[in-house]
Scaffold this motif. Structure first.
Motif, PDB file in Angstrom:
ATOM      1  N   GLU A 207      -4.050   0.892 -10.275  1.00 22.53           N
ATOM      2  CA  GLU A 207      -3.119   0.724 -11.401  1.00 22.53           C
ATOM      3  C   GLU A 207      -1.685   0.576 -10.905  1.00 22.53           C
ATOM      4  OE1 GLU A 207      -4.867   3.201 -15.147  1.00 22.53           O
ATOM      5  OE2 GLU A 207      -4.582   4.367 -13.320  1.00 22.53           O
ATOM      6  N   ALA A 208      -1.358   1.304  -9.829  1.00 23.54           N
ATOM      7  CA  ALA A 208      -0.011   1.215  -9.266  1.00 23.54           C
ATOM      8  C   ALA A 208       0.239  -0.183  -8.692  1.00 23.54           C
ATOM      9  CB  ALA A 208       0.180   2.272  -8.185  1.00 23.54           C
ATOM     10  N   VAL A 209      -0.767  -0.749  -8.013  1.00 21.34           N
ATOM     11  CA  VAL A 209      -0.638  -2.112  -7.461  1.00 21.34           C
ATOM     12  C   VAL A 209      -0.430  -3.109  -8.606  1.00 21.34           C
ATOM     13  CG1 VAL A 209      -1.905  -3.996  -6.324  1.00 21.34           C
ATOM     14  CG2 VAL A 209      -1.941  -1.700  -5.336  1.00 21.34           C
ATOM     15  N   GLN A 210      -1.182  -2.943  -9.685  1.00 16.00           N
ATOM     16  CA  GLN A 210      -1.043  -3.845 -10.842  1.00 16.00           C
ATOM     17  C   GLN A 210       0.363  -3.758 -11.433  1.00 16.00           C
ATOM     18  OE1 GLN A 210      -4.281  -2.403 -13.267  1.00 16.00           O
ATOM     19  NE2 GLN A 210      -5.777  -3.821 -12.355  1.00 16.00           N
ATOM     20  N   LEU A 211       0.926  -2.541 -11.465  1.00 17.92           N
ATOM     21  CA  LEU A 211       2.284  -2.346 -11.986  1.00 17.92           C
ATOM     22  C   LEU A 211       3.306  -3.053 -11.100  1.00 17.92           C
ATOM     23  CD1 LEU A 211       4.279  -0.949 -13.952  1.00 17.92           C
ATOM     24  CD2 LEU A 211       4.239   1.033 -12.402  1.00 17.92           C
ATOM     25  N   ILE A 212       3.135  -2.941  -9.787  1.00 17.52           N
ATOM     26  CA  ILE A 212       4.052  -3.603  -8.852  1.00 17.52           C
ATOM     27  C   ILE A 212       3.949  -5.122  -8.999  1.00 17.52           C
ATOM     28  CG2 ILE A 212       4.590  -4.002  -6.412  1.00 17.52           C
ATOM     29  CD1 ILE A 212       3.473  -1.098  -5.928  1.00 17.52           C
ATOM     30  N   GLU A 213       2.712  -5.631  -9.072  1.00 19.10           N
ATOM     31  CA  GLU A 213       2.518  -7.084  -9.193  1.00 19.10           C
ATOM     32  C   GLU A 213       3.077  -7.616 -10.510  1.00 19.10           C
ATOM     33  OE1 GLU A 213      -1.686  -7.435  -8.461  1.00 19.10           O
ATOM     34  OE2 GLU A 213      -1.373  -7.705  -6.292  1.00 19.10           O
ATOM     35  N   LEU A 214       2.973  -6.808 -11.559  1.00 17.71           N
ATOM     36  CA  LEU A 214       3.541  -7.184 -12.850  1.00 17.71           C
ATOM     37  C   LEU A 214       5.051  -7.363 -12.733  1.00 17.71           C
ATOM     38  CD1 LEU A 214       2.874  -7.494 -15.951  1.00 17.71           C
ATOM     39  CD2 LEU A 214       3.534  -5.091 -16.170  1.00 17.71           C
TER      40      LEU A 214
ATOM     41  N   GLY B 255       0.814  -1.208   0.000  1.00 20.06           N
ATOM     42  CA  GLY B 255       0.000   0.000   0.000  1.00 20.06           C
ATOM     43  C   GLY B 255       0.850   1.261   0.000  1.00 20.06           C
ATOM     44  N   ARG B 256       1.907   1.260   0.838  1.00 20.06           N
ATOM     45  CA  ARG B 256       2.799   2.424   0.900  1.00 20.06           C
ATOM     46  C   ARG B 256       3.482   2.649  -0.452  1.00 20.06           C
ATOM     47  NH1 ARG B 256       4.825   3.878   6.092  1.00 20.06           N
ATOM     48  NH2 ARG B 256       3.002   3.888   7.456  1.00 20.06           N
ATOM     49  N   MET B 257       3.983   1.561  -1.018  1.00 19.57           N
ATOM     50  CA  MET B 257       4.694   1.655  -2.292  1.00 19.57           C
ATOM     51  C   MET B 257       3.741   2.098  -3.414  1.00 19.57           C
ATOM     52  SD  MET B 257       7.070  -1.249  -4.111  1.00 19.57           S
ATOM     53  CE  MET B 257       7.926  -0.874  -5.663  1.00 19.57           C
ATOM     54  N   ALA B 258       2.556   1.503  -3.434  1.00 23.15           N
ATOM     55  CA  ALA B 258       1.581   1.813  -4.485  1.00 23.15           C
ATOM     56  C   ALA B 258       1.125   3.263  -4.427  1.00 23.15           C
ATOM     57  CB  ALA B 258       0.378   0.879  -4.377  1.00 23.15           C
ATOM     58  N   ARG B 259       0.922   3.792  -3.211  1.00 26.41           N
ATOM     59  CA  ARG B 259       0.456   5.169  -3.098  1.00 26.41           C
ATOM     60  C   ARG B 259       1.501   6.160  -3.619  1.00 26.41           C
ATOM     61  NH1 ARG B 259      -2.386   3.024   1.217  1.00 26.41           N
ATOM     62  NH2 ARG B 259      -0.970   3.553   2.915  1.00 26.41           N
ATOM     63  N   GLU B 260       2.776   5.857  -3.357  1.00 25.44           N
ATOM     64  CA  GLU B 260       3.808   6.769  -3.867  1.00 25.44           C
ATOM     65  C   GLU B 260       3.935   6.647  -5.385  1.00 25.44           C
ATOM     66  OE1 GLU B 260       8.257   8.510  -3.031  1.00 25.44           O
ATOM     67  OE2 GLU B 260       7.481   6.934  -1.717  1.00 25.44           O
ATOM     68  N   LEU B 261       3.891   5.416  -5.894  1.00 23.69           N
ATOM     69  CA  LEU B 261       3.962   5.231  -7.351  1.00 23.69           C
ATOM     70  C   LEU B 261       2.776   5.902  -8.040  1.00 23.69           C
ATOM     71  CD1 LEU B 261       6.243   3.220  -6.660  1.00 23.69           C
ATOM     72  CD2 LEU B 261       5.314   1.707  -8.399  1.00 23.69           C
ATOM     73  N   ALA B 262       1.603   5.793  -7.430  1.00 25.36           N
ATOM     74  CA  ALA B 262       0.402   6.400  -8.003  1.00 25.36           C
ATOM     75  C   ALA B 262       0.552   7.923  -8.070  1.00 25.36           C
ATOM     76  CB  ALA B 262      -0.827   6.031  -7.173  1.00 25.36           C
ATOM     77  N   ALA B 263       1.097   8.507  -6.997  1.00 21.12           N
ATOM     78  CA  ALA B 263       1.276   9.959  -6.947  1.00 21.12           C
ATOM     79  C   ALA B 263       2.320  10.430  -7.953  1.00 21.12           C
ATOM     80  CB  ALA B 263       1.680  10.391  -5.535  1.00 21.12           C
TER      81      ALA B 263
ATOM     82  N   ASN C 133       3.418   8.772 -10.745  1.00 20.85           N
ATOM     83  CA  ASN C 133       3.020   8.476 -12.132  1.00 20.85           C
ATOM     84  C   ASN C 133       1.654   9.037 -12.510  1.00 20.85           C
ATOM     85  OD1 ASN C 133       5.414   7.053 -12.431  1.00 20.85           O
ATOM     86  ND2 ASN C 133       4.492   5.067 -11.963  1.00 20.85           N
ATOM     87  N   GLU C 134       0.978   9.638 -11.511  1.00 19.20           N
ATOM     88  CA  GLU C 134      -0.360  10.209 -11.721  1.00 19.20           C
ATOM     89  C   GLU C 134      -1.333   9.170 -12.285  1.00 19.20           C
ATOM     90  OE1 GLU C 134       0.199  13.749 -14.068  1.00 19.20           O
ATOM     91  OE2 GLU C 134       1.022  14.865 -12.384  1.00 19.20           O
ATOM     92  N   VAL C 135      -1.374   8.032 -11.605  1.00 21.95           N
ATOM     93  CA  VAL C 135      -2.321   6.964 -11.945  1.00 21.95           C
ATOM     94  C   VAL C 135      -3.085   6.599 -10.675  1.00 21.95           C
ATOM     95  CG1 VAL C 135      -0.889   6.037 -13.805  1.00 21.95           C
ATOM     96  CG2 VAL C 135      -0.605   5.132 -11.489  1.00 21.95           C
ATOM     97  N   SER C 136      -4.071   5.722 -10.786  1.00 20.08           N
ATOM     98  CA  SER C 136      -4.823   5.310  -9.596  1.00 20.08           C
ATOM     99  C   SER C 136      -3.989   4.337  -8.773  1.00 20.08           C
ATOM    100  CB  SER C 136      -6.134   4.628 -10.011  1.00 20.08           C
ATOM    101  OG  SER C 136      -5.856   3.359 -10.592  1.00 20.08           O
TER     102      SER C 136
END
Length: 203
Positions: free
Chosen positions: A159-166, A143-151, A153-156
């Motif tokens: 979408e950030a969680v999907q990018l990390i899981e990929l 969650g911490r990682m996804a929220r920073e990536l989302a901010a 990359n300006e994505v939801s």
């Protein structure tokens, strides 16, 4: 008694900007207030953490000392995604001690350290399920990682969680056999849990 100022820039931070606060993750500076305490004027960053439905007031003068920082640069985000592609490094120590170290990394505010927790606690479908406490720490780090990536990359956040899981699924030996090998690997303990690991450079 506090009064809201129209000042928009303090210590390199400005109102409307998203920042990272180590203990809570990504938040947004919504205002800079001036408050009088014991006859002295004190400037405060007013930070909203939307995900946690929380508002925090941080003295401007202490922002650096508490570890408040700007969002990571794009190249640092890319580096964190390389980290999650790496091989899990699990120490041969008691779970309680490992859990403390993972928790310290999550609350360090360091994106690379958070990515290491995501990498080490991730379980593919073919691997044994996580325990409840492992799952809690994994989700906190994710969650911490996804929220920073989302901010950045300006994505939801989804979408950030999907990018990390990929990127996690690009990692080596994510099957059951690979899990055994990862569990058998002994890691060299860091001098302190708050120390930035150098191992990602080799990842």
């Amino acid at each position: 008694m506090s009064s809201q100022k129209k000042a928009s820039n303090r210590q390199g931070f400005k109102t409307g900007e998203s920042i990272v606060y180590p203990a809570h993750g990504v938040g947004q500076i919504v205002a800079i207030e001036e408050q009088e305490v014991a006859g002295m004027k004190l400037e405060l960053f007013v930070i909203d953490f939307e995900k946690d439905k929380m508002r925090l007031k941080v003295p401007v003068a202490k922002a650096d000392a508490v570890g408040m920082r700007k969002l990571s640069e794009t190249d640092f985000v890319e580096r964190s995604l390389k980290v999650v592609q790496g091989r899990a490094r699990v120490k041969k120590t008691m779970w309680s001690r490992r859990a403390q170290e993972y928790d310290a990394k999550i609350n360090s505010g360091d994106l690379i350290q958070i990515a290491e927790v995501v990498r080490d606690l991730y379980r593919a479908d073919s691997q044994p399920e996580q325990s409840y406490s492992e799952r809690q720490l994994y989700e906190a780090a994710l969650g911490r990682m996804a929220r920073e990536l989302a901010a950045v990359n300006e994505v939801s956040e989804t979408e950030a969680v999907q990018l990390i899981e990929l990127n996690l699924n690009k990692g080596p030996k994510r099957g059951a056999k690979g899990e055994e090998e990862a569990e058998g690997e002994t890691d060299v303990p860091a001098a302190t849990t708050g120390e930035t690991s150098e191992q990602e450079k080799a990842a």
